[in-house]
Write an enzyme that holds these catalytic residues in place. Structure first.
Site, mmCIF file in Angstrom:
data_model
loop_
_atom_site.group_PDB
_atom_site.id
_atom_site.type_symbol
_atom_site.label_atom_id
_atom_site.label_comp_id
_atom_site.label_asym_id
_atom_site.label_seq_id
_atom_site.Cartn_x
_atom_site.Cartn_y
_atom_site.Cartn_z
ATOM 1 N N ASP A 1 -8.097 -7.260 13.310
ATOM 2 C CA ASP A 1 -7.678 -8.602 13.711
ATOM 3 C C ASP A 1 -8.588 -9.164 14.797
ATOM 4 O O ASP A 1 -9.022 -10.319 14.746
ATOM 5 C CB ASP A 1 -6.220 -8.587 14.179
ATOM 6 C CG ASP A 1 -5.896 -7.406 15.092
ATOM 7 O OD1 ASP A 1 -6.831 -6.693 15.522
ATOM 8 O OD2 ASP A 1 -4.704 -7.204 15.381
ATOM 9 N N ASP B 1 0.828 -1.217 0.000
ATOM 10 C CA ASP B 1 0.000 0.000 0.000
ATOM 11 C C ASP B 1 0.860 1.263 0.000
ATOM 12 O O ASP B 1 0.364 2.340 0.328
ATOM 13 C CB ASP B 1 -0.901 0.014 1.231
ATOM 14 C CG ASP B 1 -2.320 -0.430 0.908
ATOM 15 O OD1 ASP B 1 -2.586 -0.770 -0.256
ATOM 16 O OD2 ASP B 1 -3.165 -0.465 1.823
#
Length: 538
Positions: free
Chosen positions: A296, A143
């Protein structure tokens, strides 16, 4: 009233020394009775209620620490190691099949963002994993917004591809969803569909070559296991005082919290890296969500509510890096505190309504995992040591019991320190440091609950890799300018504590300043970022 007499003594003393005009003295004399009424009718009752509240919270925090510590210790004493509970025999081919065919397809994901200092370390470690070449795909999800860094990462991927590694370099148009969006996009590629398991490593993580050989068998032989989480090993723990204190907190998290959660109910928060997921569990759980900065934990909760089990294997360690600057650590802690608070708000009723989860597991998730550990623990640590004790100097009628002031905090601190016995001599500094960071975490929790402007703020934790071995942290991070060292809130609270300590020493002399003054100094250390002195064992 002792506090009122002390305040009167301050006013009269100032009048004697500075020759305050009679009009001002008259106003002061008129206001003192009002102050006494407000003090006796409002402030003292409120402070007494706060003392009782903190007493209850301290018992909750201590009980949670004792409970988790007992479970973790019992697991070790009874030898309930993961390999004794779950089958994890090495993968072996059947007599009628080739050796490579017995190994499942594994995808290794490495999400990164402008990771100039560590990209070679993580990519190299992933490409050196011991696994059949035709059963492994390394996926680099870049990214990066820096064109130069993107070319460096792409060239590194091409270099390993030339050596026969199935490595894919993937980019996208924007950073929508940050890490969660990056991982979600990575799972959409056609070649991922044939991968039964997904191993994930952040850009600063370096798994040993046998990582997959030790973790994947747990998933192969136990169909209800969704996740194998391993422990982090910090390569820069000895760099400075900041990293040493972080190591103490993280060791407790892995050795006690993760161990206990895995043993109690096969559930714990996924750490976002150094773990292997069953692809089926990710898909059934709805994939990666970007609604919070705790993507997460979000995935772990969603999978657990569907009935999937997790296992933590602490004997498998993956090299990683701790934040080397206070700025990086603060941004990391903001994300780790704000994200879970917002996630708890969004998933509370979903947890209660889950049909595939036992009542015991729901209780653990709601009470221990969220409320006791992340909400009550954070609020108590900040409020008791940084607000209640200094206020008690001004309002001594609300007495704090000795057991609440000394015994319980000492017990909680010692229980937190058991994970890192080599740093026991730093326990007082760690205690003061954690009290200050509790302010930052509590602020992040409030931002998460109320979904304020920074609720979804994502700042990638800066990694220094091998640069920190040859250069100073400040020279690498550009943290020399004074404005980058100034944190107004911490300095204000430090001043408040300092004034309280001086007031106690001059007018009460009941030794509260021995508690407040060191805490004030630590607030100034954090406020001006005067932390990072070497504590090398050499």
């Amino acid at each position: 009233m002792e506090g009122g007499h002390a305040l009167r003594a301050v006013v009269l003393g100032a009048h004697d020394r500075l020759s305050v005009p009679a009009a001002i003295a008259a106003i002061a004399d008129a206001l003192l009775p009002v102050w006494e009424q407000v003090r006796a009718g409002v402030l003292v009752p409120l402070l007494r209620a706060a003392v009782v509240l903190c007493m209850a919270m301290s018992v909750v925090v201590l009980a949670e620490k004792v409970f988790l510590g007992t479970v973790s210790s019992a697991t070790k004493l009874l030898r309930r190691r993961p390999w004794r509970v779950y089958r994890c025999d090495p993968i072996a081919p059947r007599p009628d099949e080739e050796e490579a065919a017995a190994y499942p397809m594994v995808l290794v994901q490495i999400p990164m963002y402008n990771e100039k200092e560590v990209y070679q370390l993580s990519i190299g470690a992933a490409c050196r994993l011991t696994w059949p070449v035709d059963r492994l795909i390394v996926q680099v999800l870049d990214d990066s917004t820096d064109g130069v860094i993107k070319e460096l990462v792409k060239s590194e991927c091409e270099r390993w591809a030339a050596e026969g590694i199935a490595i894919r370099y993937e980019t996208r148009k924007d950073r929508a969803g940050y890490k969660a969006g990056n991982l979600k996009e990575g799972m959409r590629h056609a070649y991922v569909r044939g991968c039964e398991f997904v191993a994930m490593f952040d850009a600063d993580f370096q798994p040993a070559p046998d990582f997959l050989l030790k973790t994947v068998p747990f998933l192969v032989h136990n169909p209800r296991l969704a996740l194998v989480q391993t422990r982090w090993k910090f390569v820069n723990a000895n760099d400075c005082l900041l990293t040493r204190m972080q190591e103490m907190s993280m060791d407790y998290h892995f050795k006690v919290e993760q161990e206990a959660g895995s043993s109690l109910c096969n559930f714990f928060g996924y750490n976002g890296t150094a773990g292997v997921w069953r692809t089926q569990a990710i898909v059934e759980s709805g994939g990666w969500e970007d609604r919070t900065t705790a993507e997460d934990m979000d995935l772990a909760l969603s999978a657990a509510l569907l009935g999937w089990d997790f296992v933590y294997v602490g004997s498998i360690k993956v090299k990683s890096e701790l934040p080397s600057t206070l700025k990086a650590y603060r941004s990391q802690q903001h994300r780790w505190s704000c994200g879970p608070a917002l996630l708890f708000k969004k998933m509370f009723w979903e947890i209660l309504a889950a049909k595939n989860v036992s009542v015991w597991k729901k209780l653990y998730m709601i009470y221990d995992f969220f409320i006791a550990r992340r909400i009550i623990g954070t609020f108590f640590t900040f409020f008791f040591f940084s607000v209640l004790i200094p206020l008690n100097i001004l309002l001594p009628e609300a007495q704090i019991p000795v057991w609440e002031l000394i015994y319980i905090p000492a017990a909680i601190t010692l229980l937190n320190a058991v994970g890192t016995p080599r740093s026991i001599h730093l326990i007082i500094l760690w205690f003061l440091f954690e009290n200050v960071m509790a302010l930052h975490r509590f602020k992040a929790v409030l931002i998460g609950f109320f979904e304020a402007d920074r609720a979804n703020e994502w700042i990638v934790t800066q990694k220094l890799g091998n640069l920190q071995k040859t250069k100073s942290v400040d020279s690498v991070t550009g943290n020399r300018r004074f404005k980058n060292r100034f944190h107004f809130l911490e300095i204000c609270i430090g001043l408040f504590l300092l004034v309280s300590a001086c007031f106690d020493y001059l007018y009460r002399d009941d030794y509260f300043y021995l508690f407040v003054l060191p805490q004030s100094m630590m607030y100034f250390v954090i406020g001006f970022q005067f932390i990072g002195l070497s504590v090398s064992d050499d």
